[in-house]
Enzyme design. Sequence first.
Site, PDB file in Angstrom:
ATOM      1  N   HIS A  67      -7.126  -5.645  -1.798  1.00  0.00           N
ATOM      2  CA  HIS A  67      -6.097  -4.746  -1.492  1.00  0.00           C
ATOM      3  C   HIS A  67      -5.355  -5.686  -0.403  1.00  0.00           C
ATOM      4  O   HIS A  67      -3.845  -5.270  -0.299  1.00  0.00           O
ATOM      5  CB  HIS A  67      -6.472  -3.562  -0.653  1.00  0.00           C
ATOM      6  CG  HIS A  67      -5.439  -2.546  -0.449  1.00  0.00           C
ATOM      7  ND1 HIS A  67      -4.738  -1.998  -1.643  1.00  0.00           N
ATOM      8  CD2 HIS A  67      -4.932  -1.792   0.585  1.00  0.00           C
ATOM      9  CE1 HIS A  67      -3.890  -0.923  -1.175  1.00  0.00           C
ATOM     10  NE2 HIS A  67      -4.181  -0.997   0.150  1.00  0.00           N
ATOM     11  N   SER A 110       0.954  -1.221   0.067  1.00  0.00           N
ATOM     12  CA  SER A 110      -0.040   0.078   0.159  1.00  0.00           C
ATOM     13  C   SER A 110       0.896   1.228   0.107  1.00  0.00           C
ATOM     14  O   SER A 110       1.819   1.329  -0.862  1.00  0.00           O
ATOM     15  CB  SER A 110      -1.004  -0.101   1.243  1.00  0.00           C
ATOM     16  OG  SER A 110      -1.978   0.919   0.931  1.00  0.00           O
ATOM     17  N   ASP A 138      -8.495  -5.162  -6.116  1.00  0.00           N
ATOM     18  CA  ASP A 138      -8.092  -4.075  -5.499  1.00  0.00           C
ATOM     19  C   ASP A 138      -8.731  -2.994  -6.305  1.00  0.00           C
ATOM     20  O   ASP A 138      -8.142  -2.653  -7.183  1.00  0.00           O
ATOM     21  CB  ASP A 138      -6.675  -3.952  -5.268  1.00  0.00           C
ATOM     22  CG  ASP A 138      -6.153  -2.773  -4.348  1.00  0.00           C
ATOM     23  OD1 ASP A 138      -7.000  -2.041  -3.797  1.00  0.00           O
ATOM     24  OD2 ASP A 138      -4.890  -2.892  -4.129  1.00  0.00           O
TER      25      ASP A 138
END
Length: 228
Positions: free
Chosen positions: A199, A87, A167
Site C-alpha cells: 500500500h 489511498s 497491496d
Amino acid sequence: LLVHGGPQGSFSNSWSYRWNPAVMASQGYAAVTIDFHGSTGYGQAFTDSINKDWGGKPLEDLKLGMAALPGIDASLDTANACALGGSYGGYMMNWIAGQWPDGFKCLVTHAGVFDLRAMAFETEELWFDEWDHGGPWWQRQDAEKWNPVNHVTKWKTPTLVIHGEKDFRIPYSQSLAAFTALQRQGIESKLLIFPDENHWVLKSQNGVQWHRNVFDWLAKHLKRREAK
C-alpha cells in the site's frame, strides 16, 4: 493540492519520504493541504463525520479551500493546479475526476479506490471498509452514492495512476480499472505499477522512481514553456 489518506488522518507538521509537501514545494510549486471533514485533530465528531459520506463534505471542503487560496496568497494560480492523493486521497482523485472535471490540469491517483463494490469484496481491511460505509455491501443504504465508477463518462482530466501489486488493503486491480477507464475514453493517462510494493512505496529506489514520474507529470501539465 495534496489530499491525505486515512481518511481519518492529517498531513500535520511532520516529515516523511512519502507524500512530503516540502518536497513538492522544492519543485517550485505551492503545496496545499486541507484538513477536510474526517481529518483528525478537531474532535471525534469531526473525524466521524466522514462516515458514509466519503464523497460529500470532504469534496465540498476541498472546493472551499481552493476557492479561498487567492485571498490567502495572491500569487497562487488556482487555475493552473494539479491534485494528488494516495489511498483515500486516491479515491478522492477518482471522485474529483467525475465530480469536478474542470478543477485541475492533471491528477495523480495512488492506490485509490475506483469501485466501492469491488473494494467491499476484495479488501483485506473488511472492518475498516464496513465501518466507513455502513456494513457489508448488501446492507448499505445508497451503496452506490459515492462510487467513482458510476461517473467515468464525465472524466477528462489527464491522470497518472500508481499502485503496488502487493497491496491487499486496496488491491491493485482498482488502479488497473481506473487506467482502463481513462485509456478507453482517450484521456491522457499513464500507469505506474510497482510489483514489489504494497500500500506504500517503501524501497528507496522505488521512491526515487515514484517521485521522478510524479514530478515529470506535474511539470508536463503545470510548468509553462517559454518560447525560444
